[in-house]
Enzyme design. Sequence first.
Site, PDB file in Angstrom:
ATOM      1  N   ARG A 123      -2.760 -46.637-108.198  1.00 49.12           N
ATOM      2  CA  ARG A 123      -3.262 -46.822-106.818  1.00 49.12           C
ATOM      3  C   ARG A 123      -2.435 -47.859-106.044  1.00 49.12           C
ATOM      4  O   ARG A 123      -1.875 -48.775-106.639  1.00 49.12           O
ATOM      5  CB  ARG A 123      -4.757 -47.208-106.854  1.00 49.12           C
ATOM      6  CG  ARG A 123      -5.592 -46.052-107.415  1.00 49.12           C
ATOM      7  CD  ARG A 123      -7.052 -46.345-107.398  1.00 49.12           C
ATOM      8  NE  ARG A 123      -7.586 -46.449-106.056  1.00 49.12           N
ATOM      9  CZ  ARG A 123      -8.819 -46.819-105.767  1.00 49.12           C
ATOM     10  NH1 ARG A 123      -9.661 -47.105-106.736  1.00 49.12           N
ATOM     11  NH2 ARG A 123      -9.226 -46.871-104.522  1.00 49.12           N
ATOM     12  N   SER A 168     -10.204 -51.176 -94.152  1.00 46.28           N
ATOM     13  CA  SER A 168     -10.435 -51.315 -95.590  1.00 46.28           C
ATOM     14  C   SER A 168     -11.102 -52.640 -95.893  1.00 46.28           C
ATOM     15  O   SER A 168     -10.554 -53.709 -95.625  1.00 46.28           O
ATOM     16  CB  SER A 168      -9.108 -51.213 -96.347  1.00 46.28           C
ATOM     17  OG  SER A 168      -9.263 -51.748 -97.647  1.00 46.28           O
ATOM     18  N   GLN A 170     -11.557 -53.731 -98.803  1.00 50.51           N
ATOM     19  CA  GLN A 170     -10.857 -54.379 -99.920  1.00 50.51           C
ATOM     20  C   GLN A 170      -9.708 -55.225 -99.397  1.00 50.51           C
ATOM     21  O   GLN A 170      -9.484 -56.346 -99.868  1.00 50.51           O
ATOM     22  CB  GLN A 170     -10.386 -53.327-100.922  1.00 50.51           C
ATOM     23  CG  GLN A 170     -11.570 -52.648-101.598  1.00 50.51           C
ATOM     24  CD  GLN A 170     -11.179 -51.621-102.638  1.00 50.51           C
ATOM     25  OE1 GLN A 170     -10.019 -51.225-102.718  1.00 50.51           O
ATOM     26  NE2 GLN A 170     -12.140 -51.166-103.413  1.00 50.51           N
ATOM     27  N   ASP A 316     -17.055 -43.525 -99.244  1.00 48.74           N
ATOM     28  CA  ASP A 316     -17.234 -43.094-100.634  1.00 48.74           C
ATOM     29  C   ASP A 316     -18.126 -41.863-100.758  1.00 48.74           C
ATOM     30  O   ASP A 316     -18.304 -41.330-101.857  1.00 48.74           O
ATOM     31  CB  ASP A 316     -17.833 -44.239-101.468  1.00 48.74           C
ATOM     32  CG  ASP A 316     -16.831 -45.370-101.657  1.00 48.74           C
ATOM     33  OD1 ASP A 316     -15.618 -45.125-101.537  1.00 48.74           O
ATOM     34  OD2 ASP A 316     -17.267 -46.505-101.914  1.00 48.74           O
ATOM     35  N   ARG A 347      -9.287 -37.404-103.553  1.00 48.10           N
ATOM     36  CA  ARG A 347     -10.606 -36.760-103.452  1.00 48.10           C
ATOM     37  C   ARG A 347     -10.585 -35.528-102.561  1.00 48.10           C
ATOM     38  O   ARG A 347     -11.499 -34.699-102.652  1.00 48.10           O
ATOM     39  CB  ARG A 347     -11.659 -37.775-102.974  1.00 48.10           C
ATOM     40  CG  ARG A 347     -12.020 -38.754-104.069  1.00 48.10           C
ATOM     41  CD  ARG A 347     -13.096 -39.730-103.676  1.00 48.10           C
ATOM     42  NE  ARG A 347     -13.488 -40.498-104.853  1.00 48.10           N
ATOM     43  CZ  ARG A 347     -14.147 -41.649-104.821  1.00 48.10           C
ATOM     44  NH1 ARG A 347     -14.507 -42.170-103.656  1.00 48.10           N
ATOM     45  NH2 ARG A 347     -14.479 -42.271-105.934  1.00 48.10           N
ATOM     46  N   ARG A 389     -17.316 -40.079-108.690  1.00 47.49           N
ATOM     47  CA  ARG A 389     -17.990 -39.444-107.549  1.00 47.49           C
ATOM     48  C   ARG A 389     -17.736 -37.933-107.493  1.00 47.49           C
ATOM     49  O   ARG A 389     -18.549 -37.185-106.960  1.00 47.49           O
ATOM     50  CB  ARG A 389     -17.602 -40.136-106.245  1.00 47.49           C
ATOM     51  CG  ARG A 389     -17.977 -41.615-106.260  1.00 47.49           C
ATOM     52  CD  ARG A 389     -18.187 -42.203-104.900  1.00 47.49           C
ATOM     53  NE  ARG A 389     -18.117 -43.659-104.961  1.00 47.49           N
ATOM     54  CZ  ARG A 389     -19.110 -44.462-105.353  1.00 47.49           C
ATOM     55  NH1 ARG A 389     -20.283 -43.955-105.704  1.00 47.49           N
ATOM     56  NH2 ARG A 389     -18.953 -45.773-105.399  1.00 47.49           N
TER      57      ARG A 389
HETATM   58  C1  S3P Z   1     -15.106 -51.210-101.462  1.00 50.90           C
HETATM   59  C2  S3P Z   1     -14.427 -50.775-100.363  1.00 50.90           C
HETATM   60  C3  S3P Z   1     -14.003 -49.385-100.159  1.00 50.90           C
HETATM   61  C4  S3P Z   1     -14.688 -48.422-101.114  1.00 50.90           C
HETATM   62  C5  S3P Z   1     -14.769 -48.952-102.510  1.00 50.90           C
HETATM   63  C6  S3P Z   1     -15.498 -50.285-102.546  1.00 50.90           C
HETATM   64  C7  S3P Z   1     -15.497 -52.635-101.547  1.00 50.90           C
HETATM   65  O1  S3P Z   1     -12.614 -49.295-100.348  1.00 50.90           O
HETATM   66  O2  S3P Z   1     -14.039 -47.181-101.106  1.00 50.90           O
HETATM   67  O3  S3P Z   1     -15.443 -48.038-103.345  1.00 50.90           O
HETATM   68  O4  S3P Z   1     -16.351 -52.997-102.371  1.00 50.90           O
HETATM   69  O5  S3P Z   1     -14.943 -53.444-100.789  1.00 50.90           O
HETATM   70  P1  S3P Z   1     -11.596 -49.580 -99.126  1.00 50.90           P
HETATM   71  O6  S3P Z   1     -11.951 -50.890 -98.609  1.00 50.90           O
HETATM   72  O7  S3P Z   1     -10.219 -49.594 -99.728  1.00 50.90           O
HETATM   73  O8  S3P Z   1     -11.793 -48.436 -98.177  1.00 50.90           O
END
Ligand code: S3P
Length: 429
Positions: A123, A168, A170, A316, A347, A389
């Site tokens: 990833r 995002s 994350q 998600d 996905r 998922r």
């Molecule tokens: C998440 C953010 C999402 C999500 C992941 C959990 C998190 O990803 O898809 O399952 O806990 O911050 P992205 O922020 O990369 O979209």
Amino acid sequence: MKQQTIASCGSLRGEITVPGDKSISHRSIMLGSLASGTTLVHGFLEGEDSLATLQAFRTMGITIEELGGGQLRIEGRGLHGLQEPGDVIDCGNSGTTMRLMLGLLSGQSFFSVLSGDQYLRRRPMKRVVGPLGTMGARIWGRCDGERAPLAIQGGPLKAAAYESPIASAQVKSALMLAGLYADGETTVREPHLSRDHSERMLSYFGADVRPFDGGVTVVGGPNLTGQEVHVPGDISSAAFFMVAALITPGSELLIRNVGVNPTRSGIIDILRQMGGSIELVDSRERSGEPVADLLVRSSHLQGIEIGGALVPRAIDEFPVVSVAACFAEGTTVIRDAHELRVKETDRIAAMCDALNAVGGQVEPREDGMSICGMDQLSGGMVTSCGDHRIAMSMAVAALRSSKPITISDTGCTETSFPGFWQLLQHLAG
Ligand code: S3P
């Protein structure tokens, strides 16, 4: 390799709860460890992903007691209390563990290495490694820092203002966690609002966090204080049972104690736009997060177009949205969802292949898919591609197939939803 065979069933009726929210569970460990004093967590998700985060902080010297039934006691050691891990930190399948830890580890005074399973090592990580570099972070990895394993030499960080090209959480959270170790204000802007659990929990622990239209600013050097955190049920896990109840005639299901944070509740909006009957009962707030019980009744669904700001609010849930769309009248089109291509698997490809293999009419698009509704799928064999998922979405699809669906490689559901197959079996009789 594990496999499951699911057949159609009668109506789904009764009350259920789903395991704790994965995103909030990760953050409870991280902030509980960086706070001074004790943090008590209730409803923690005891799934492989959040347990990878728990283990990571134990290897950095944090005492975390598992009291049973999703209760944890974390003895936080303050912002500068982590110790150098003596081994590579294994993030398993968890992108959230790896990306958020990249931010947090960049500001430490020690060296660390993050790795994960075969899926996580494929990833993209530059989305986090790149902007952290502008804050002074020193990170090395395969493919010029794009792929794990990643090595981090922690050190002093500079505050930054970053405009993310993608919505995002994350990316945003990694920079906010790094920002805790920088002098001054770190700002992250994003094209649409992604989930704001980090903002909420950082404020709850005492950090100075200032959300504004289009982004958020965090002030470095906070004193975080241990708290009691109640983790609500994960709306992403509830989504499988929401769709299951909507598409199975005669169903009426109450899903108790679900997190309904507006940055996560896009699935409720999408399913309601499709004609789904979903009522929020007893809306309340716990530990800074909105929570409600969801009453879902089987409904006649219509195809719709989905795109724009709604996409990150349901990012998600698109695998299970594509299942709902298979049983809606007309065509459903999903756009602006390129991000689905870099999740635990691609996905878009995985759902198109799986649904078409059991009689669906689904076409991939570069940034989503279009799905023709029908009355029933035909059944057959599919693979989860190792993605939790995809496995659970295809189990829901089987509830309206004329013949059973056999799903291979189903062990992955342990990452986010331990007990999924038992709960489904219990409800479907
Ligand atoms: C998440 C953010 C999402 C999500 C992941 C959990 C998190 O990803 O898809 O399952 O806990 O911050 P992205 O922020 O990369 O979209």
